[in-house]
Structures are given as structure tokens and as C-alpha cells.
Design an enzyme around this catalytic site. Structure first.
Site, PDB file in Angstrom:
ATOM      1  N   ARG A  60       0.849  -1.206   0.000  1.00 52.36           N
ATOM      2  CA  ARG A  60       0.000   0.000   0.000  1.00 52.36           C
ATOM      3  C   ARG A  60       0.880   1.250   0.000  1.00 52.36           C
ATOM      4  O   ARG A  60       0.491   2.304  -0.485  1.00 52.36           O
ATOM      5  CB  ARG A  60      -0.963   0.015   1.203  1.00 52.36           C
ATOM      6  CG  ARG A  60      -1.674   1.351   1.391  1.00 52.36           C
ATOM      7  CD  ARG A  60      -3.021   1.258   2.103  1.00 52.36           C
ATOM      8  NE  ARG A  60      -2.963   0.487   3.325  1.00 52.36           N
ATOM      9  CZ  ARG A  60      -2.406   0.913   4.479  1.00 52.36           C
ATOM     10  NH1 ARG A  60      -1.865   2.109   4.569  1.00 52.36           N
ATOM     11  NH2 ARG A  60      -2.399   0.132   5.533  1.00 52.36           N
ATOM     12  N   TYR A 113     -12.157  18.060 -16.284  1.00 50.89           N
ATOM     13  CA  TYR A 113     -12.745  16.725 -16.434  1.00 50.89           C
ATOM     14  C   TYR A 113     -13.966  16.593 -15.513  1.00 50.89           C
ATOM     15  O   TYR A 113     -13.966  17.144 -14.399  1.00 50.89           O
ATOM     16  CB  TYR A 113     -11.667  15.688 -16.075  1.00 50.89           C
ATOM     17  CG  TYR A 113     -12.135  14.270 -16.094  1.00 50.89           C
ATOM     18  CD1 TYR A 113     -12.391  13.619 -17.299  1.00 50.89           C
ATOM     19  CD2 TYR A 113     -12.332  13.562 -14.912  1.00 50.89           C
ATOM     20  CE1 TYR A 113     -12.825  12.304 -17.310  1.00 50.89           C
ATOM     21  CE2 TYR A 113     -12.764  12.252 -14.921  1.00 50.89           C
ATOM     22  CZ  TYR A 113     -13.014  11.625 -16.122  1.00 50.89           C
ATOM     23  OH  TYR A 113     -13.444  10.327 -16.129  1.00 50.89           O
ATOM     24  N   ASP A 185      -3.474  19.213 -14.778  1.00 46.88           N
ATOM     25  CA  ASP A 185      -3.815  17.899 -15.324  1.00 46.88           C
ATOM     26  C   ASP A 185      -3.288  17.862 -16.766  1.00 46.88           C
ATOM     27  O   ASP A 185      -3.771  18.590 -17.632  1.00 46.88           O
ATOM     28  CB  ASP A 185      -5.342  17.716 -15.276  1.00 46.88           C
ATOM     29  CG  ASP A 185      -5.797  16.338 -15.770  1.00 46.88           C
ATOM     30  OD1 ASP A 185      -5.073  15.712 -16.566  1.00 46.88           O
ATOM     31  OD2 ASP A 185      -6.899  15.904 -15.365  1.00 46.88           O
ATOM     32  N   LYS A 210      -5.283   6.755 -19.666  1.00 44.59           N
ATOM     33  CA  LYS A 210      -5.483   7.255 -21.027  1.00 44.59           C
ATOM     34  C   LYS A 210      -4.219   7.009 -21.856  1.00 44.59           C
ATOM     35  O   LYS A 210      -3.838   5.879 -22.042  1.00 44.59           O
ATOM     36  CB  LYS A 210      -5.875   8.732 -20.980  1.00 44.59           C
ATOM     37  CG  LYS A 210      -7.024   9.019 -20.001  1.00 44.59           C
ATOM     38  CD  LYS A 210      -8.344   8.371 -20.405  1.00 44.59           C
ATOM     39  CE  LYS A 210      -9.414   8.470 -19.327  1.00 44.59           C
ATOM     40  NZ  LYS A 210      -9.670   9.784 -18.811  1.00 44.59           N
TER      41      LYS A 210
HETATM   42  C1  LIG Z   1     -10.046  10.238 -17.595  1.00 41.99           C
HETATM   43  C2  LIG Z   1      -9.545  11.507 -17.070  1.00 41.99           C
HETATM   44  C3  LIG Z   1      -9.393  11.678 -15.685  1.00 41.99           C
HETATM   45  C4  LIG Z   1      -9.773  10.614 -14.687  1.00 41.99           C
HETATM   46  O1  LIG Z   1      -8.961   9.485 -14.773  1.00 41.99           O
HETATM   47  P1  LIG Z   1      -9.421   8.005 -14.316  1.00 41.99           P
HETATM   48  O2  LIG Z   1      -8.191   7.206 -14.521  1.00 41.99           O
HETATM   49  O3  LIG Z   1     -10.577   7.618 -15.153  1.00 41.99           O
HETATM   50  O4  LIG Z   1      -9.816   8.114 -12.875  1.00 41.99           O
HETATM   51  C5  LIG Z   1      -8.878  12.882 -15.247  1.00 41.99           C
HETATM   52  N1  LIG Z   1      -8.549  13.873 -16.105  1.00 41.99           N
HETATM   53  C6  LIG Z   1      -8.697  13.749 -17.426  1.00 41.99           C
HETATM   54  C7  LIG Z   1      -8.312  14.871 -18.320  1.00 41.99           C
HETATM   55  C8  LIG Z   1      -9.198  12.560 -17.952  1.00 41.99           C
HETATM   56  O5  LIG Z   1      -9.366  12.447 -19.279  1.00 41.99           O
END
Ligand SMILES: *Cc1c(COP(=O)(O)O)cnc(C)c1O
Length: 392
Positions: A60, A113, A185, A210
Site C-alpha cells: 500500500r 474533467y 492535469d 489514457k
Molecule cells: C479520464 C480523465 C481523468 C480521470 O482518470 P481516471 O483514470 O478515469 O480516474 C482525469 N482527467 C482527465 C483529463 C481525464 O481524461
């Protein structure tokens, strides 16, 4: 990896985080499925537990496979430290709740997001954290709001799904004047196209689900930045528990070895497809930062090396036209994710903003008649032919 030489992203994608001498010469990072790590000698155990000697205690907290993944992304982002999470949303929420306390003020933009938007609008107020969501492209308004004082400025660029671009350098400077921490992000751009830390931000985070994990077979998240900040976030995550699974770390690592090739192909195809869609009479608008017609194209050119693999477009006829168009695509999954090696298409209502009501999407300025098109690594000409026949 010796970082005094300026290695290219291809070499970094391949070698960063790999080749630990503790793996018996294995050329691939093994999946260490062990929950805990045993130490016959209590004093060595204690030194490892206190971080005075290298070693892992409990998965963890840290795990060797997970550590290799963190190293790879850390080096690609040019960061001092990195820590990973079970998903992108875990990275985002753990980062925010590490940095914020009751009474604090966060400034962000309307186009984050969908899940991030929910953290701001649904959960933050319960902890008496005040959030101001500004117009994403109104830099002056963001500067004014930040100037009134805030603990965190949270940015996302390009945004999902409308591909708006925010000026990272300019807004970071405004935030640093009031002593705020800037978080960005970088999921849509990837470390290959954009490095927010080099533009001044304090923390960069990714949904590794992604592009980093473009084989689309593992969830993950990561945050990179200074040792000091990342350690605080690591501590929050180690206690609250949203750790990345070693098997997911392995899948992400293995996919990232060809990241530079995928991103090159996706950048190239997305630009060609965006240009082609712009000439189509059934398409009313194309949103892609690489198009000279994009309102923030100049900012994008300054802060990005490539414009990424996602574009959005609108069809004359709105949502009903989108519902007719999407099933006709032959080489696209109609699915919620993006950034995969396969092309993926969908409307915001079932993808980025599935968490939001139609009213909330409207308030965020997200049209229902939009198609988000995440370009895979198929041949560009085949994708254009597919779009052409689906448009009819
Ligand atoms: C998909 C996404 C997230 C969230 O990510 P998860 O792995 O689905 O929790 C956050 N920011 C952006 C820009 C995303 O495309």
C-alpha cells in the site's frame, strides 16, 4: 538513468525506470505481487521502514513494480519525484485533499474533467473549501480571481472535451504571486507534448488510464513535482489507501515503452483529420489546438510540442445527428475512455461528462451535439475514409 545528458523522449520512454539490478538481470520489470516484504534482520527492517535504506515494506506504501512505473513518468515529466494512484481521479482527489484544509480557496476553470468538476462542486463545499470556477479562456478573469488570494490554482489543458487551451506560464505567475500551489492535469497533452513543470507549475498529474496506458487495459494515476510536495501527497495516499496495483503498473510500463511512437502517430493523424473535417459541409465546427483557427492556437504553439490525439467536432443537426453518425463508424469504439491505440468516439453525455446532468453540461458550455474523437494509431487514410463514409 544519467539525466545530465539531454536524452530524447524515445530513449526515456524505453529506458527510464527499467533495469534495476535487483531483478536477476530480467530485461522486463517483473510484477511483484507480494503484499509485504520480509526482513530477517530487525535493524535492516527498521532502516527500510524509516526510509534510511532502500527497500519496500508493504505494497500500500511502495512496491518495486509500481516504483518502476513512477520512475518512468517522473523522468518523462522532468520531475524530482512522483507517486502513483489506483486511478486518475484518485491522483486528483488525493492531491487536492492533501493540499486543502477547511477555509481554503481553490481557483479552477469550468472545463475540467467531469470527475474533477464533481470534486469541486459536490465534495469540496462539504469540507468548507471554497471553489471558484472561472471561464477557461478568460485569462484576465482567472488572474483577477487568483489575485484575491487562493491556496491552489488547478488547471487542465487542453480541456476535455472542448480542447480549450489555458496559458500555463501566465496563470502560474499570477498564482505564485499570492503564494498558491499550481496543479495541472496533463492527461490530454501527455509528457511528450507538454511539460507543465518546465512552465512553472508545482504539480503535474495524469490519468495514466489514457495515453500513458494506451493499450487501455489498466487504470492508474500519477502526480509529479518537488520531493517535498510529492512526499506530502504520498503520505496522504499511503494512509488513505488508493495505491496502484502492481499488475496495473506492469501493464502501464509495458505500454509506455512505445509511447513516443504512438504519440507521434496520434499527433500527426489528429492534425490531418482535424484539417479534413474542417472542409466537410456536414461538420459545423472542429475543435483542435493544432488548427490555426483554434482561438488559443498561439498559446498552444508556445507551450506544446505536439497538439495531441484528441479532437472534437460538431455536426449540423445536433445530438440526433450524432446518434445517427456514431454507429456508422467502422474503426472506432463507442466507449467512455480516450487516448488508446484504437480510435474511440463518443458524445460528452456518455464520456467525459457522464457524471453531469444535461443542465450541468450546459452550464459548463458543453454542447450535446459534440463528438469527441480520440485518434488511435491506425493508418490516417483509413480513419479519414471511415469518417467520410459515416458522414455519408
Ligand atoms: C479520464 C480523465 C481523468 C480521470 O482518470 P481516471 O483514470 O478515469 O480516474 C482525469 N482527467 C482527465 C483529463 C481525464 O481524461
Amino acid at each position: 538513468m544519467n539525466e545530465s545528458h539531454q536524452l530524447g523522449f524515445g530513449t526515456k520512454s524505453i529506458w527510464a525506470g527499467e533495469g534495476s539490478d535487483s531483478w536477476w538481470g530480467a530485461t522486463q520489470v517483473p510484477v511483484v505481487h507480494s503484499v509485504a516484504f520480509g526482513y530477517p534482520d530487525v535493524s535492516v527492517w527498521q532502516a527500510a521502514a524509516l526510509g534510511r535504506k532502500p527497500g519496500h515494506i508493504y505494497s500500500r506504501n511502495t512496491n518495486p513494480t509500481v516504483r518502476a512505473f513512477e520512475e518512468k513518468v517522473r523522468i518523462l515529466e522532468g520531475a524530482e519525484a512522483a507517486t502513483s494512484f489506483a486511478s486518475g481521479m484518485a491522483a486528483i482527489s488525493n492531491t487536492l485533499f492533501t493540499l486543502l484544509s477547511p477555509g481554503d480557496h481553490v481557483v479552477s476553470v469550468k472545463d475540467t474533467y467531469g470527475g474533477t468538476n464533481k470534486v469541486f462542486t459536490e465534495f469540496s463545499p462539504r469540507f468548507n473549501i471554497r471553489v471558484t470556477l472561472c471561464d477557461t479562456t478568460d485569462a484576465a478573469q482567472i488572474e483577477r480571481t487568483v489575485g484575491q488570494g487562493c491556496r491552489v490554482l488547478y488547471l487542465e489543458t487542453p480541456t476535455n472535451p472542448t480542447l480549450k487551451v489555458v496559458d500555463i506560464k501566465r496563470l502560474t505567475a499570477a498564482a505564485h504571486k499570492v503564494g498558491a500551489i499550481v496543479v495541472a492535469d496533463n492527461t490530454f497533452a501527455t509528457p511528450l507534448n507538454q511539460n507543465p513543470l518546465a512552465l512553472g507549475v508545482d504539480l503535474v498529474l495524469h490519468s495514466a488510464t489514457k495515453f500513458l496506458g494506451g493499450h487501455a487495459d489498466a487504470l492508474g494515476g500519477i502526480v509529479c513535482g518537488s520531493k517535498d510536495l510529492v512526499h506530502k501527497i504520498y503520505h496522504f495516499r499511503e494512509i488513505t489507501g488508493a495505491a496502484l496495483d502492481p499488475n496495473a503498473a506492469y501493464l502501464l510500463l509495458s505500454c509506455m515503452k512505445t509511447l513516443h511512437l504512438s504519440i507521434r502517430q496520434q499527433n500527426e493523424s489528429a492534425l490531418k483529420i482535424a484539417e479534413w473535417l474542417s472542409t466537410q459541409p456536414k461538420v459545423s465546427a472542429v475543435l483542435y489546438p493544432g488548427l490555426p483557427t483554434h482561438p488559443q492556437h498561439d498559446i498552444a504553439r508556445c507551450q506544446m510540442r505536439g497538439f495531441g490525439g484528441v479532437l472534437s467536432f460538431m455536426l449540423h443537426g445536433g445530438f440526433p445527428a450524432v446518434c445517427e453518425f456514431l454507429p456508422r463508424l467502422k474503426y472506432a469504439y463507442r466507449a467512455a475512455n480516450l487516448g488508446a491505440v484504437e480510435t474511440i468516439a463518443g458524445p460528452p453525455a456518455t464520456t467525459s461528462h457522464v457524471e453531469c446532468t444535461p443542465e450541468e453540461r450546459a452550464a459548463m458550455g458543453i454542447p450535446e451535439g459534440l463528438v469527441r474523437y480520440s485518434v488511435g494509431i491506425e493508418d490516417t487514410a483509413d480513419l479519414i475514409a471511415d469518417l467520410s463514409s459515416a458522414l455519408g
